[in-house]
Design a protein around this motif. Structure first.
Motif, PDB file in Angstrom:
ATOM      1  N   UNK A  75       0.881  -1.184  -0.070  1.00 35.58           N
ATOM      2  CA  UNK A  75       0.055   0.205   0.019  1.00 35.58           C
ATOM      3  C   UNK A  75       0.870   1.350   0.040  1.00 35.58           C
ATOM      4  N   UNK A  76       1.983   1.246   0.691  1.00 32.72           N
ATOM      5  CA  UNK A  76       2.885   2.321   0.662  1.00 32.72           C
ATOM      6  C   UNK A  76       3.548   2.540  -0.601  1.00 32.72           C
ATOM      7  N   UNK A  77       3.820   1.524  -1.435  1.00 31.18           N
ATOM      8  CA  UNK A  77       4.300   1.572  -2.890  1.00 31.18           C
ATOM      9  C   UNK A  77       3.253   2.341  -3.626  1.00 31.18           C
ATOM     10  N   UNK A  78       1.908   1.906  -3.568  1.00 30.62           N
ATOM     11  CA  UNK A  78       0.968   2.424  -4.431  1.00 30.62           C
ATOM     12  C   UNK A  78       0.575   3.890  -3.749  1.00 30.62           C
ATOM     13  N   UNK A  79       0.635   4.231  -2.613  1.00 32.80           N
ATOM     14  CA  UNK A  79       0.548   5.617  -2.359  1.00 32.80           C
ATOM     15  C   UNK A  79       1.580   6.441  -2.631  1.00 32.80           C
ATOM     16  N   UNK A  80       2.737   5.867  -2.731  1.00 35.89           N
ATOM     17  CA  UNK A  80       3.897   6.563  -3.441  1.00 35.89           C
ATOM     18  C   UNK A  80       3.440   7.117  -4.610  1.00 35.89           C
ATOM     19  N   UNK A  81       2.949   6.626  -5.453  1.00 35.61           N
ATOM     20  CA  UNK A  81       2.505   6.975  -7.126  1.00 35.61           C
ATOM     21  C   UNK A  81       1.179   8.005  -7.053  1.00 35.61           C
ATOM     22  N   UNK A  82       0.650   8.067  -5.833  1.00 35.00           N
ATOM     23  CA  UNK A  82      -0.410   9.161  -5.678  1.00 35.00           C
ATOM     24  C   UNK A  82      -0.029  10.359  -5.145  1.00 35.00           C
ATOM     25  N   UNK A  83       1.184  10.512  -4.617  1.00 33.50           N
ATOM     26  CA  UNK A  83       1.873  11.643  -4.060  1.00 33.50           C
ATOM     27  C   UNK A  83       2.443  12.557  -5.338  1.00 33.50           C
ATOM     28  N   UNK A  84       2.463  13.729  -5.124  1.00 32.01           N
ATOM     29  CA  UNK A  84       3.486  14.620  -6.292  1.00 32.01           C
ATOM     30  C   UNK A  84       4.690  14.021  -6.276  1.00 32.01           C
ATOM     31  N   UNK A  85       4.994  13.814  -7.601  1.00 33.48           N
ATOM     32  CA  UNK A  85       6.480  13.181  -7.826  1.00 33.48           C
ATOM     33  C   UNK A  85       7.514  14.037  -7.283  1.00 33.48           C
ATOM     34  N   UNK A  86       8.284  13.370  -6.489  1.00 36.56           N
ATOM     35  CA  UNK A  86       9.350  14.216  -5.648  1.00 36.56           C
ATOM     36  C   UNK A  86      10.137  13.565  -4.491  1.00 36.56           C
ATOM     37  N   UNK A  87      10.611  14.310  -3.662  1.00 37.21           N
ATOM     38  CA  UNK A  87      11.251  13.753  -2.500  1.00 37.21           C
ATOM     39  C   UNK A  87      10.456  12.860  -1.694  1.00 37.21           C
ATOM     40  N   UNK A  88       9.174  13.430  -1.380  1.00 37.53           N
ATOM     41  CA  UNK A  88       8.469  12.333  -0.468  1.00 37.53           C
ATOM     42  C   UNK A  88       8.207  10.971  -0.953  1.00 37.53           C
ATOM     43  N   UNK A  89       7.876  10.997  -2.266  1.00 36.18           N
ATOM     44  CA  UNK A  89       7.551   9.701  -3.119  1.00 36.18           C
ATOM     45  C   UNK A  89       8.730   8.884  -3.135  1.00 36.18           C
ATOM     46  N   UNK A  90       9.976   9.451  -3.434  1.00 35.20           N
ATOM     47  CA  UNK A  90      11.298   8.720  -3.224  1.00 35.20           C
ATOM     48  C   UNK A  90      11.683   8.195  -1.899  1.00 35.20           C
ATOM     49  N   UNK A  91      11.490   9.111  -0.933  1.00 38.06           N
ATOM     50  CA  UNK A  91      11.549   8.759   0.428  1.00 38.06           C
ATOM     51  C   UNK A  91      10.592   7.671   0.919  1.00 38.06           C
ATOM     52  N   UNK A  92       9.404   7.525   0.539  1.00 38.61           N
ATOM     53  CA  UNK A  92       8.466   6.628   0.903  1.00 38.61           C
ATOM     54  C   UNK A  92       9.030   5.254   0.446  1.00 38.61           C
ATOM     55  N   UNK A  93       9.455   5.319  -0.905  1.00 43.17           N
ATOM     56  CA  UNK A  93       9.799   3.976  -1.544  1.00 43.17           C
ATOM     57  C   UNK A  93      11.116   3.656  -0.882  1.00 43.17           C
ATOM     58  N   UNK A  94      11.922   4.462  -0.693  1.00 42.64           N
ATOM     59  CA  UNK A  94      13.354   3.892  -0.253  1.00 42.64           C
ATOM     60  C   UNK A  94      13.079   3.397   1.269  1.00 42.64           C
ATOM     61  N   UNK A  95      12.361   4.060   2.127  1.00 39.00           N
ATOM     62  CA  UNK A  95      11.959   3.322   3.260  1.00 39.00           C
ATOM     63  C   UNK A  95      11.287   2.209   3.360  1.00 39.00           C
ATOM     64  N   UNK A  96      10.419   1.942   2.160  1.00 39.40           N
ATOM     65  CA  UNK A  96       9.903   0.719   2.175  1.00 39.40           C
ATOM     66  C   UNK A  96      10.702  -0.677   1.888  1.00 39.40           C
TER      67      UNK A  96
END
Length: 140
Positions: A75-96
């Motif tokens: 779900x975090x991976x999917x949510x990262x695609x719903x965020x504006x593309x940028x640092x937050x989305x990258x950080x969510x995926x890296x943390x995942x």
């Protein structure tokens, strides 16, 4: 001696890290490259979450926490695609990716930590995290 299935696993795992770097090559515009990077990251994080789900389900008494955690990472991976593309989305995926590796190590088995597979997972996760570090510098 390495078995054929083990060789193929190593080859596919290492090759699976390449798109994280290829997506950063300046052959397309930055927005397209970032989208390619994030979408591939979401696919791979979801794949790894599904792998965790399968390993846990194979147990006689699967730990409920591991089942929930595997879904949380997908779900975090999917949510990262719903965020504006940028640092937050990258950080969510890296943390995942960090969380998936830690979950493999702690919830599944300490024996996994000593296996060739865990050593491979650790090395490739570090390669992927390095790509995320580079992406944070490149895209933000």
């Amino acid at each position: 001696m390495m078995q054929n299935s083990q060789r193929l696993t190593v080859l596919l795992t290492v090759c699976g890290a390449l798109p994280f770097y290829l997506a950063q090559l300046p052959v397309l515009d930055e927005a397209t490259r970032l989208y390619a990077f994030l979408s591939y990251g979401a696919v791979i994080a979801s794949f790894m979450a599904g792998t965790l789900w399968g390993l846990v389900q194979a147990r006689e008494r699967p730990p409920l926490s591991a089942i929930a955690i595997s879904n949380g990472f997908a779900l975090a991976a999917w949510a990262s695609l719903l965020m504006p593309a940028g640092r937050l989305a990258l950080a969510v995926q890296a943390i995942s990716f960090i969380g998936l590796l830690a979950t493999d190590r702690s919830l599944l088995s300490r024996a996994l930590e000593k296996s060739w597979y865990f050593a491979l997972r650790l090395r490739v996760t570090l390669l992927v995290l390095a790509a995320y570090g580079l992406a944070l510098l490149t895209f933000a």
